[in-house]
Scaffold this motif. Sequence first.
Motif, PDB file in Angstrom:
ATOM      1  N   SER A   1     -53.487  71.293  -2.591  1.00 23.55           N
ATOM      2  CA  SER A   1     -53.367  70.207  -1.935  1.00 23.55           C
ATOM      3  C   SER A   1     -52.488  69.727  -1.331  1.00 23.55           C
ATOM      4  N   ILE A   2     -52.278  68.188  -0.592  1.00 20.94           N
ATOM      5  CA  ILE A   2     -51.143  68.303   0.463  1.00 20.94           C
ATOM      6  C   ILE A   2     -51.087  66.787   0.649  1.00 20.94           C
ATOM      7  N   GLY A   3     -49.832  66.415   0.279  1.00 16.05           N
ATOM      8  CA  GLY A   3     -49.116  64.937   0.670  1.00 16.05           C
ATOM      9  C   GLY A   3     -49.393  64.738   1.612  1.00 16.05           C
ATOM     10  N   PHE A   4     -49.339  62.916   2.173  1.00 14.41           N
ATOM     11  CA  PHE A   4     -48.959  63.015   3.168  1.00 14.41           C
ATOM     12  C   PHE A   4     -48.524  61.136   3.307  1.00 14.41           C
ATOM     13  N   VAL A   5     -47.566  61.034   3.701  1.00 15.09           N
ATOM     14  CA  VAL A   5     -46.952  59.692   3.775  1.00 15.09           C
ATOM     15  C   VAL A   5     -46.361  59.600   4.555  1.00 15.09           C
ATOM     16  N   VAL A   6     -47.435  58.230   5.491  1.00 18.15           N
ATOM     17  CA  VAL A   6     -47.894  57.470   5.831  1.00 18.15           C
ATOM     18  C   VAL A   6     -47.088  56.063   5.936  1.00 18.15           C
ATOM     19  N   GLY A   7     -46.444  55.563   6.343  1.00 19.64           N
ATOM     20  CA  GLY A   7     -45.558  54.311   6.729  1.00 19.64           C
ATOM     21  C   GLY A   7     -46.571  53.035   6.511  1.00 19.64           C
ATOM     22  N   ASP A   8     -47.211  52.764   7.432  1.00 15.91           N
ATOM     23  CA  ASP A   8     -48.370  51.349   6.975  1.00 15.91           C
ATOM     24  C   ASP A   8     -49.180  51.640   6.999  1.00 15.91           C
ATOM     25  N   ILE A   9     -50.448  51.827   5.822  1.00 13.88           N
ATOM     26  CA  ILE A   9     -52.246  52.116   6.352  1.00 13.88           C
ATOM     27  C   ILE A   9     -52.714  51.164   7.315  1.00 13.88           C
ATOM     28  N   SER A  10     -52.459  50.095   6.740  1.00 15.40           N
ATOM     29  CA  SER A  10     -52.565  49.169   7.899  1.00 15.40           C
ATOM     30  C   SER A  10     -52.771  49.534   8.938  1.00 15.40           C
ATOM     31  N   ASN A  11     -52.118  50.612   9.587  1.00 19.84           N
ATOM     32  CA  ASN A  11     -52.531  50.110  10.918  1.00 19.84           C
ATOM     33  C   ASN A  11     -52.860  51.237  11.295  1.00 19.84           C
ATOM     34  N   PRO A  12     -54.003  51.009  11.981  1.00 24.21           N
ATOM     35  CA  PRO A  12     -55.442  51.445  12.385  1.00 24.21           C
ATOM     36  C   PRO A  12     -54.755  52.740  13.028  1.00 24.21           C
ATOM     37  N   LEU A  13     -53.936  53.174  13.611  1.00 21.55           N
ATOM     38  CA  LEU A  13     -53.716  54.226  13.921  1.00 21.55           C
ATOM     39  C   LEU A  13     -53.155  55.309  12.838  1.00 21.55           C
ATOM     40  N   PHE A  14     -52.336  54.528  11.615  1.00 22.79           N
ATOM     41  CA  PHE A  14     -52.821  55.509  10.902  1.00 22.79           C
ATOM     42  C   PHE A  14     -54.089  55.834  10.179  1.00 22.79           C
ATOM     43  N   ALA A  15     -54.867  55.018  10.241  1.00 25.94           N
ATOM     44  CA  ALA A  15     -56.587  55.795   9.528  1.00 25.94           C
ATOM     45  C   ALA A  15     -56.836  56.477  10.248  1.00 25.94           C
ATOM     46  N   GLU A  16     -56.784  56.643  12.218  1.00 24.07           N
ATOM     47  CA  GLU A  16     -57.749  57.621  12.201  1.00 24.07           C
ATOM     48  C   GLU A  16     -56.767  59.115  11.703  1.00 24.07           C
ATOM     49  N   ILE A  17     -55.150  58.816  12.197  1.00 27.39           N
ATOM     50  CA  ILE A  17     -54.689  60.333  12.008  1.00 27.39           C
ATOM     51  C   ILE A  17     -55.083  60.880  10.818  1.00 27.39           C
ATOM     52  N   VAL A  18     -54.986  59.971   9.452  1.00 27.78           N
ATOM     53  CA  VAL A  18     -55.864  59.900   7.898  1.00 27.78           C
ATOM     54  C   VAL A  18     -57.054  60.604   8.232  1.00 27.78           C
ATOM     55  N   THR A  19     -58.271  59.919   9.279  1.00 24.68           N
ATOM     56  CA  THR A  19     -59.362  60.706   9.014  1.00 24.68           C
ATOM     57  C   THR A  19     -59.064  62.185   9.215  1.00 24.68           C
ATOM     58  N   GLY A  20     -58.171  62.661  11.149  1.00 31.65           N
ATOM     59  CA  GLY A  20     -58.473  64.124  11.099  1.00 31.65           C
ATOM     60  C   GLY A  20     -57.849  64.410  10.220  1.00 31.65           C
ATOM     61  N   VAL A  21     -56.460  64.247   8.877  1.00 37.21           N
ATOM     62  CA  VAL A  21     -56.058  65.201   8.873  1.00 37.21           C
ATOM     63  C   VAL A  21     -56.955  65.470   7.184  1.00 37.21           C
ATOM     64  N   GLU A  22     -57.548  64.476   6.313  1.00 37.95           N
ATOM     65  CA  GLU A  22     -58.456  64.971   5.559  1.00 37.95           C
ATOM     66  C   GLU A  22     -60.114  65.529   5.603  1.00 37.95           C
ATOM     67  N   SER A  23     -60.224  65.347   6.757  1.00 32.79           N
ATOM     68  CA  SER A  23     -61.750  66.101   7.267  1.00 32.79           C
ATOM     69  C   SER A  23     -61.129  68.039   7.554  1.00 32.79           C
ATOM     70  N   THR A  24     -60.327  67.612   8.203  1.00 28.38           N
ATOM     71  CA  THR A  24     -59.742  68.924   8.396  1.00 28.38           C
ATOM     72  C   THR A  24     -58.803  69.855   6.996  1.00 28.38           C
ATOM     73  N   LEU A  25     -58.522  69.605   5.770  1.00 28.98           N
ATOM     74  CA  LEU A  25     -58.096  69.680   5.037  1.00 28.98           C
ATOM     75  C   LEU A  25     -59.597  70.130   3.519  1.00 28.98           C
ATOM     76  N   HIS A  26     -60.341  68.708   3.807  1.00 29.20           N
ATOM     77  CA  HIS A  26     -61.815  69.313   3.337  1.00 29.20           C
ATOM     78  C   HIS A  26     -62.555  70.345   3.466  1.00 29.20           C
ATOM     79  N   SER A  27     -62.657  70.691   4.642  1.00 31.76           N
ATOM     80  CA  SER A  27     -63.004  71.822   4.986  1.00 31.76           C
ATOM     81  C   SER A  27     -63.028  73.087   4.807  1.00 31.76           C
ATOM     82  N   ASN A  28     -61.798  72.925   4.160  1.00 35.98           N
ATOM     83  CA  ASN A  28     -60.817  73.937   3.943  1.00 35.98           C
ATOM     84  C   ASN A  28     -60.416  74.336   2.620  1.00 35.98           C
ATOM     85  N   GLY A  29     -61.510  73.832   1.864  1.00 32.22           N
ATOM     86  CA  GLY A  29     -61.102  73.443   0.740  1.00 32.22           C
ATOM     87  C   GLY A  29     -59.305  72.610  -0.528  1.00 32.22           C
TER      88      GLY A  29
END
Length: 342
Positions: free
Chosen positions: A71-99
């Motif tokens: 598991s990897i932790g992600f500390v986001v400053g403000d999840i309501s910001n669309p910027l972070f929503a897109e970054i989270v998508t990139g992080v989560e999809s890459t982590l998921h594909s690697n188990g």
Amino acid sequence: MSTDHTRRRSRASMREVADRAGVAMSSVSRVLSGHPDVSPAMSEKVMRAVDELDYRPDILAQSLRRRETLSIGFVVGDISNPLFAEIVTGVESTLHSNGYSMLLTNSLGDPMLEAAHIELLSHRRVDGLVISVLDETHPEPMSQLRGLDIPVVVLDRSVPSDIPVSRVLSDHRSGMKEAGLHLLDLGHRRIGLIGGTPVRPALERRAGLEDAFAARGLPATYTADEGSFAVEHGATAMRRYLDLPEPPTAVIAGGNQLMLGALRVVAERGIALGRDLSFVGCDDVAITDLFQPAVSVVRRDNVAMGRTAAELILGRLRDDAVPEDVVLPTEFVARPSCGPPP
């Protein structure tokens, strides 16, 4: 007995699987871990018992035995910001594909809460951490980061050199220079910059605007209204600019939330962008296409930033790679919100 307690007790154990299959618990463990020294008959008996009992392995216990939680932790400053929503998508999809899974926390713009979240994820024994960092100079988050013994990737921020982190950075300076050159070549000289907190993106954007004036051999006749990256500051700064005796002929909002606040004021006052006022925003979020006319922006690939952050974490975990910085490009996209000075 409570319903919750009954539900917890109804979960089959490895011992029950072993009893149902008529084998030792060590045999069950070998079958479930894919050990090569297991006969087909043994594997069939164990897997039949697993199916009959609907057995699910205790992932937490396995993780503790392996000394990793996947598991990897992600500390986001403000999840309501669309910027972070897109970054989270990139992080989560890459982590998921690697188990790997991702544990997400939202600091709500509060550095003390950010520090608490770093500590919480450390106690949860995450294998690595991704963080945006709200305030590069705040001692509490920096102290927490300094005490970690896991790989850390920082998004688009500067941190003290004694904290060994990888970073994913956006080349804000070059994109903002191109935006500034576009406005100067249209004839603008009075340019207002709505800046955020004095962290790396804001500092680099201001430097890029100064580079544009220097490249055209012009004095830096811009003004900066700095504050937070919040929508409210974008609106307040835009009102201040528009109420000046000689308002800017062009305004640049140095962040997508600042852009949203500024455009609200533009709409309230019935200002026609590209005719009454030229305007440039940052980050190509939905409002840039929905607003009429379409808004010029300094664009970056936020999903790519998330993917890159995850890849850096995985590289540190698997290959014992050293911390490194990766710089991703930005580009200026000209749209009808920019025109000659009125």
